[in-house]
Scaffold this motif. Structure first.
Motif, mmCIF file in Angstrom:
data_model
loop_
_atom_site.group_PDB
_atom_site.id
_atom_site.type_symbol
_atom_site.label_atom_id
_atom_site.label_comp_id
_atom_site.label_asym_id
_atom_site.label_seq_id
_atom_site.Cartn_x
_atom_site.Cartn_y
_atom_site.Cartn_z
ATOM 1 N N SER A 122 102.316 -8.798 42.892
ATOM 2 C CA SER A 122 101.477 -8.205 43.940
ATOM 3 C C SER A 122 102.248 -7.113 44.676
ATOM 4 O O SER A 122 101.729 -6.023 44.934
ATOM 5 N N LEU A 123 103.514 -7.383 44.973
ATOM 6 C CA LEU A 123 104.340 -6.412 45.712
ATOM 7 C C LEU A 123 104.668 -5.195 44.841
ATOM 8 O O LEU A 123 104.805 -4.074 45.341
ATOM 9 N N ARG A 124 104.735 -5.426 43.544
ATOM 10 C CA ARG A 124 104.972 -4.291 42.628
ATOM 11 C C ARG A 124 103.767 -3.343 42.658
ATOM 12 O O ARG A 124 103.906 -2.121 42.743
ATOM 13 N N THR A 125 102.566 -3.931 42.652
ATOM 14 C CA THR A 125 101.353 -3.077 42.672
ATOM 15 C C THR A 125 101.216 -2.363 44.020
ATOM 16 O O THR A 125 100.747 -1.223 44.087
ATOM 17 N N ALA A 126 101.650 -3.033 45.077
ATOM 18 C CA ALA A 126 101.558 -2.405 46.418
ATOM 19 C C ALA A 126 102.451 -1.172 46.484
ATOM 20 O O ALA A 126 102.067 -0.117 47.012
ATOM 21 N N TRP A 127 103.665 -1.294 45.921
ATOM 22 C CA TRP A 127 104.588 -0.154 45.924
ATOM 23 C C TRP A 127 104.065 0.952 45.008
ATOM 24 O O TRP A 127 104.093 2.136 45.364
ATOM 25 N N ASN A 128 103.540 0.579 43.857
ATOM 26 C CA ASN A 128 102.983 1.561 42.908
ATOM 27 C C ASN A 128 101.869 2.361 43.593
ATOM 28 O O ASN A 128 101.801 3.592 43.488
ATOM 29 N N TRP A 129 101.020 1.650 44.353
ATOM 30 C CA TRP A 129 99.911 2.294 45.060
ATOM 31 C C TRP A 129 100.446 3.260 46.122
ATOM 32 O O TRP A 129 100.018 4.404 46.207
ATOM 33 N N GLN A 130 101.427 2.797 46.904
ATOM 34 C CA GLN A 130 101.965 3.642 47.984
ATOM 35 C C GLN A 130 102.500 4.965 47.408
ATOM 36 O O GLN A 130 102.342 6.030 48.008
ATOM 37 N N GLN A 131 103.089 4.873 46.236
ATOM 38 C CA GLN A 131 103.661 6.101 45.649
ATOM 39 C C GLN A 131 102.579 7.092 45.224
ATOM 40 O O GLN A 131 102.845 8.285 45.102
ATOM 41 N N THR A 132 101.346 6.612 45.043
ATOM 42 C CA THR A 132 100.276 7.569 44.701
ATOM 43 C C THR A 132 99.789 8.294 45.949
ATOM 44 O O THR A 132 99.085 9.284 45.872
ATOM 45 N N LEU A 133 100.165 7.730 47.142
ATOM 46 C CA LEU A 133 99.592 8.277 48.383
ATOM 47 C C LEU A 133 100.429 9.422 48.947
ATOM 48 O O LEU A 133 99.996 10.197 49.742
ATOM 49 N N VAL A 134 101.723 9.453 48.566
ATOM 50 C CA VAL A 134 102.595 10.456 49.210
ATOM 51 C C VAL A 134 102.384 11.843 48.623
ATOM 52 O O VAL A 134 101.896 11.948 47.507
#
Ligand code: WQD
Length: 336
Positions: free
Chosen positions: A324-336
């Motif tokens: 779950s935390l891996r997907t959260a970080w992956n998502w955050q990187q799409t936002l920057v």
């Protein structure tokens, strides 16, 4: 193909649920006022499913707009996510929270009654238990008055639904979420907190990304192993799949005046410090943090006894905290 109305369907949990509904061969209609979501989510749902659901940018407080949707679509069931959900904000503007969360629910139920739509699923929260006396928390655990106005709107919502299905001989399901986290592995769907995140995981990922300087950990003097508070963090797609399972059961049921209640969690408690350490390890990122005072209104510990949902919905929250935390970080990187 049965048509399901999803209110708040462009939001965090709503959008993941819409994808799972479409993948389970339901047709979806979305009402969302975009107060806590973005219209681009609709295109990302289409990218993931090949289907663009009907979308109404509407406020559920406007009864005429709600009626228009039911006029234009033969709705078989409703999943109601749309609500203001910030614990902290709800303490500052309680009247807006009562007006939005309660009036929207009543409008929806009134329209369902008028149109004889029987199947209703309500997005509730473990916050209705307050600080439960015993862990894990089952559906039989006595409710306590929530500390926050947000939590009170959830508890009042449940009471309104109970009275409604009794009086109108309907059927409904209450889904009490623990702490939803993570994002779609595609990087196309995830949490989009407005402004400074209230919730832990968005704040952790924004700190790792340098958007926030330092994570404040609220309280290191709790009576827990490492002194920080414990929650039950459930992967958002596991939560979405529970909604499809609950809908399938509800649509197949002939029983009226029936209210099913399910706690949706992993059954495992994880502390704030454990979350931070897991995140750093799995994503090889540093999350600067400092210990601060407890946050007013916070409870010490909450984790679910999810055995009733596992048995009756044939569902489990099988995704690990690490994934779950891996997907959260992956998502955050799409936002920057
Ligand atoms: C989790 C833990 C904080 C932020 C609420 C609602 C619940 C649901 C989820 C809507 C707590 C700590 C947090 C931070 C921290 N709402 N924390 N630093 O309060 O358990 O649940 O949000 O879906 O209904 O009640 O979630 O993520 O805010 O906090 O130390 O910057 O993380 O003190 O112990 P919470 P949360």
């Amino acid at each position: 193909m049965k048509k399901i109305l999803v209110t708040g369907g462009l939001g965090y949990i709503g959008s993941h649920t819409v994808v799972e509904l479409i993948n389970s061969n339901y047709e979806v209609v979305i009402i969302d006022d975009l107060s806590n979501s973005q219209v681009e989510v609709l295109q990302n749902i289409k990218k993931l499913t090949g289907v663009e659901p009907s979308f109404y940018c509407s406020d559920l407080k406007d009864r005429a707009l709600v009626s228009k949707v039911f006029e234009e679509h033969a709705i078989a069931g409703v999943i109601h996510f749309a609500a203001y959900k910030s614990v902290g904000e709800s303490q500052q503007i309680p009247l807006d929270y009562y007006e939005n969360n309660i009036c929207s629910l009543i409008n929806l139920l009134q329209e369902m009654k008028t149109r004889s739509v029987d199947n209703f699923i309500f997005s509730s929260s473990c916050t209705v238990y307050g600080q439960a006396d015993h862990m894990p928390i089952s559906e039989e655990t006595p409710l306590k008055m929530p500390e926050s106005c947000y939590g009170k709107t959830k508890q009042m919502g449940e009471e309104i639904i109970k009275d409604y299905i009794e009086a109108e001989r309907k059927k409904a399901t209450l889904l009490r979420y623990f702490n939803p986290i993570g994002a779609h592995p595609s990087g196309l769907l995830g949490e989009l907190p407005r402004g400074i995140p209230n919730n832990l995981i968005p704040y952790v990922v924004q700190t790792a990304a340098g958007v926030r300087e330092c994570l404040s950990i609220f309280g290191d003097d709790y009576p827990t192993e490492d002194g920080t508070a414990i929650r039950d963090y459930i992967y958002v797609i596991d939560l979405a799949r529970a909604h499809v399972a609950a809908l399938n059961k509800l649509l197949q049921s002939e029983e009226l005046m029936c209210l099913d209640i399910y706690n949706l969690g992993t059954g495992k408690g994880t502390s704030v410090l454990e979350i931070v350490k897991s995140f750093q390890k799995i994503n090889k990122q540093v999350v600067p943090f400092k210990m601060c005072d407890r946050r007013p209104g916070d409870i010490v510990v909450a984790y679910a006894d999810a055995s009733k949902a596992e048995k009756e919905l044939n569902w489990t929250a099988g995704t690990s905290i690490e994934e779950s935390l891996r997907t959260a970080w992956n998502w955050q990187q799409t936002l920057v």
